[in-house]
Design an enzyme around this catalytic site. Structure first.
Site, mmCIF file in Angstrom:
data_model
loop_
_atom_site.group_PDB
_atom_site.id
_atom_site.type_symbol
_atom_site.label_atom_id
_atom_site.label_comp_id
_atom_site.label_asym_id
_atom_site.label_seq_id
_atom_site.Cartn_x
_atom_site.Cartn_y
_atom_site.Cartn_z
ATOM 1 C CD GLU A 139 9.291 -11.167 -17.187
ATOM 2 O OE1 GLU A 139 8.960 -9.968 -17.063
ATOM 3 O OE2 GLU A 139 9.228 -11.984 -16.240
ATOM 4 C CG ASN A 142 2.585 -1.187 3.178
ATOM 5 O OD1 ASN A 142 1.938 -2.168 2.842
ATOM 6 N ND2 ASN A 142 3.690 -0.819 2.561
ATOM 7 N N GLY A 143 1.132 -3.456 5.390
ATOM 8 C CA GLY A 143 1.623 -4.724 5.917
ATOM 9 C C GLY A 143 0.479 -5.630 6.333
ATOM 10 C CD1 TRP A 186 -2.953 -4.384 -4.652
ATOM 11 C CD2 TRP A 186 -2.538 -5.751 -2.933
ATOM 12 N NE1 TRP A 186 -2.881 -5.663 -5.148
ATOM 13 C CE2 TRP A 186 -2.633 -6.523 -4.113
ATOM 14 C CE3 TRP A 186 -2.287 -6.401 -1.724
ATOM 15 C CZ2 TRP A 186 -2.469 -7.904 -4.112
ATOM 16 C CZ3 TRP A 186 -2.134 -7.775 -1.717
ATOM 17 C CH2 TRP A 186 -2.228 -8.513 -2.918
ATOM 18 C CE LYS A 202 7.450 -1.799 -10.301
ATOM 19 N NZ LYS A 202 7.553 -2.503 -11.594
ATOM 20 C CB CYS A 204 -0.906 0.005 1.222
ATOM 21 S SG CYS A 204 -1.854 -1.515 1.458
ATOM 22 N NE ARG A 234 4.298 1.702 -1.717
ATOM 23 C CZ ARG A 234 5.414 1.057 -1.410
ATOM 24 N NH1 ARG A 234 6.474 1.188 -2.163
ATOM 25 N NH2 ARG A 234 5.473 0.281 -0.342
ATOM 26 C CD GLU A 247 3.080 -9.186 -14.269
ATOM 27 O OE1 GLU A 247 3.465 -9.013 -13.101
ATOM 28 O OE2 GLU A 247 3.762 -8.841 -15.257
ATOM 29 C CG HIS A 306 7.053 -35.208 -22.311
ATOM 30 N ND1 HIS A 306 7.287 -36.558 -22.176
ATOM 31 C CD2 HIS A 306 8.084 -34.719 -23.057
ATOM 32 C CE1 HIS A 306 8.422 -36.870 -22.788
ATOM 33 N NE2 HIS A 306 8.923 -35.767 -23.331
ATOM 34 C CE LYS A 337 6.764 -7.916 -17.276
ATOM 35 N NZ LYS A 337 6.648 -8.874 -16.182
#
Length: 613
Positions: free
Chosen positions: A485, A100-101, A75, A608, A2, A27, A492, A508, A489
């Site tokens: 990656e 925050n946490g 968040w 983020k 946050c 954030r 996301e 497989h 992306k």
């Protein structure tokens, strides 16, 4: 995770709180709120679900007016993103808190507080902080002492900022696992979870250390360590400029950061290499002695940084000939790994505050004193840089977009330099080999510009994803990590379900997923696995899939119906190829997200910096 901002100044603090929240919205953006201590010495709170603009629209600047205040953009962890769960949280009009946490023992504390008569109006863990401080305030000599007592009952991670009418000239802040920075201004003092929120009012910052608690007034800052002993922390001058945190002429931060990669890589290489040599001292003055002693390497990271570490495993074993293991931090810290002596424990993190990575480092240091630690990080004043023996800073600059781009490629460059430095210390890299790798690294900014020039072709390919809901990414060797990656992306920011596989694994199981509605994206460098990859592509094409191949010009993948081939560059080496082939995958995900109409810079459910488990 946050965002926190607060301050005490000579004028109305409300406009600063709102502008700071806008800068911190990357954030957390589920809800936002602020509380100020007004002229009547009362806490005045405004909150709103959704974006910061919703909060701004709810604020009457004539009535929400005060010289001291705290604010938060959330968040969601405990409790849905609703107005009642938005911060700040207030207890009995006496204590206002932003946090925050995650407080891990909040249920235990909540039951105790309910038994004591405290009423809960939210579903958050943060509300227990407000109640706990209110309780300790009853028999404490001021707000500072109350916070010092209260935090001793918390288990978990927190960065908190507290104000109270009982101590109207003070903001008390505390950090344990979540970063906080104090801004030292000419007309006041301020606090934030990220210095970018305060650049309009100061460039002077104090970075609080783990366990610190600070008492901030208009003209003083007093800091106590985790043992409640008063300490001094250095004031540091930030080199960040406002232009670095603005989008400029770009539509999104992600787009801007994709196109900043040539400069970010040039900055990361600067002063770390000579004409033909990697400077081992760039990793720290003790690096050479440490590198010569190490016999094993363990890499720990999360998300995009984990993918960078996967590429590095290939490089370190191929170039430096050092056994290398990599693991996701959140899994590593909760098992009993065998930690061998003379291991170099490498952590990779954009923010340097990634909770699982940081806790994994702390756990390993307690278990084995005969290891050495190195962090590769983008933030000079982060927890990882302070707690690691060696530090290598990626000079990516501020990265605002939630989906990491330039942080990833600069991490790869850093890991390439590390591979060469360790290889030379172990006598595995000749002067000729080192010169060739350094030459390739110096060519990266130009090669990336060439890859970026393919954007128009990639835009046309992105249009074909409009009605797609699944995708597969293929790569071999280190390109499997690059495929991972690329898939990350796409997931996301466009919300397309995407998976990455080593191309040889198709038979497989994953080949069962392929049909005309599942596009397959492959990365085809001109390396020793190219012929194998071409055979894999034939297998895919025969199942009727739409295919996209990003190739080295010398790879010469055979054209077929339904197969789009985009030459990216040519004559790449084993170091430069993974970095360059990342670029088209970033562009593809960005333009698919635009077509899908998603929020590119702030994708749903993501933030983020992941500073909680």
């Amino acid at each position: 995770m946050c965002g926190i901002i607060g301050g005490i100044c000579q004028n109305n603090i409300t406009p600063l709180l709102v502008s700071g929240l806008k800068r911190l919205e990357y954030r957390g953006y589920d809800s936002a709120g602020l509380v100020i201590l007004n002229g009547d010495n009362a806490l005045q709170r405004v909150r709103a679900a959704g974006k910061v603009v919703n909060l701004e629209n709810n604020i009457d600047s004539k009535t929400v007016n005060g010289k001291i205040g705290i604010a938060h953009t959330r968040w969601a962890t405990h409790g849905e993103p609703t107005t009642k769960n938005a911060h700040p949280h207030i207890c009995n009009g006496d204590v206002g808190v932003v946090h925050n946490g995650i407080i891990e023992n909040f249920l235990e504390l909540k039951i105790e507080q309910q038994a004591q008569g405290y009423h809960f109006s939210s579903d958050t863990d943060t509300e227990i902080i407000a109640h706990a401080i209110h309780q300790t305030l009853q028999d404490s000599d001021g707000l500072l002492a109350a916070v010092q007592k209260a935090v001793k009952t918390f288990k978990g991670a927190y960065g908190i900022s507290v104000i109270s009418p009982k101590n109207p000239g003070h903001i008390i802040v505390a950090r344990s696992g979540s970063p906080l920075v104090i801004g030292v201004g000419e007309k006041g003092n301020f606090v934030a979870s990220d210095q970018v929120a305060l650049l309009d009012v100061t460039k002077q910052f104090i970075f609080l250390e783990e366990g610190d608690i600070a008492d901030i007034t208009l003209d003083s800052i007093t800091i106590f360590d985790k043992s409640d002993i008063q300490v001094e922390r250095k004031i540091k001058t930030s080199k960040l400029q406002n232009r670095q945190i603005s989008k400029g002429d770009y539509a999104h931060y992600m787009q801007k950061e994709i196109f900043e990669q040539p400069q970010a890589i040039a900055d990361t290489l600067e002063s770390r290499i000579t004409k033909d040599k990697v400077l081992t001292s760039a990793f720290g003055y003790e690096a050479k002695d440490i590198f010569e002693k190490i016999e094993h390497i363990q890499i720990i990271a999360c998300g995009t940084s984990y993918n960078a570490g996967l590429v590095a495993k290939y490089w370190l074993e191929d170039i430096a000939k050092i056994p290398t293991h990599i693991e996701v931090a959140s899994e590593y810290r909760y098992r009993n790994p065998i930690i061998l002596d003379n291991t170099l424990f490498i952590t990779i993190s954009q923010s340097g505050e990634t909770a699982d990575t940081l806790e994994a480092l702390r756990a390993v240091k307690k278990r084995n004193e005969n290891i050495h630690s190195l962090t590769i990080c983008n933030c000079a004043e982060s927890s990882l840089t302070r707690e690691s023996e060696l530090t290598f800073l990626t000079h990516a600059g501020v990265e605002i977009g939630v989906a990491s781009t330039k942080a990833f490629t600069t991490q790869l460059v850093s890991l390439a330099l590390l591979s060469v430095a360790i290889g030379r210390c172990h006598g595995q890299v000749s002067a000729e080999q080192e010169k060739a790798i350094v030459t390739g690294l110096n060519q990266l900014p130009g090669l990336i510009k060439k890859a970026l020039a393919q954007e128009n072709q990639i835009i046309e390919l992105a249009k074909t994803f409009k009605n797609k809901f699944n995708a597969l990414f293929l790569g071999r060797g280190p390109m499997h990590a690059i495929a991972m990656e690329g898939a990350l992306k796409l997931k996301e920011i466009s919300y397309i379900h995407a998976e990455a596989y080593p191309a040889g694994e198709l038979k497989h199981g994953p080949i069962a997923l392929i049909d005309k509605d599942t596009p397959v994206i492959a990365v085809a460098p001109n390396d020793e696995l190219l012929d194998k990859l071409k055979s894999n592509l034939q297998e895919v094409k025969s199942r009727g899939s739409q295919m996209i191949v990003f190739e080295d010009e010398d790879s010469k993948v055979t054209p077929m119906n339904g197969l789009s081939i985009i030459p990216i560059t040519n004559n790449l080496g084993r170091i430069t190829a993974p970095i360059i082939f990342t670029i088209p995958l970033q562009l593809l995900s960005y333009h698919v997200a635009l077509i899908k109409g998603t929020n590119v810079d702030q994708p749903r459910n993501l933030a983020k910096s992941v500073t909680v488990e």
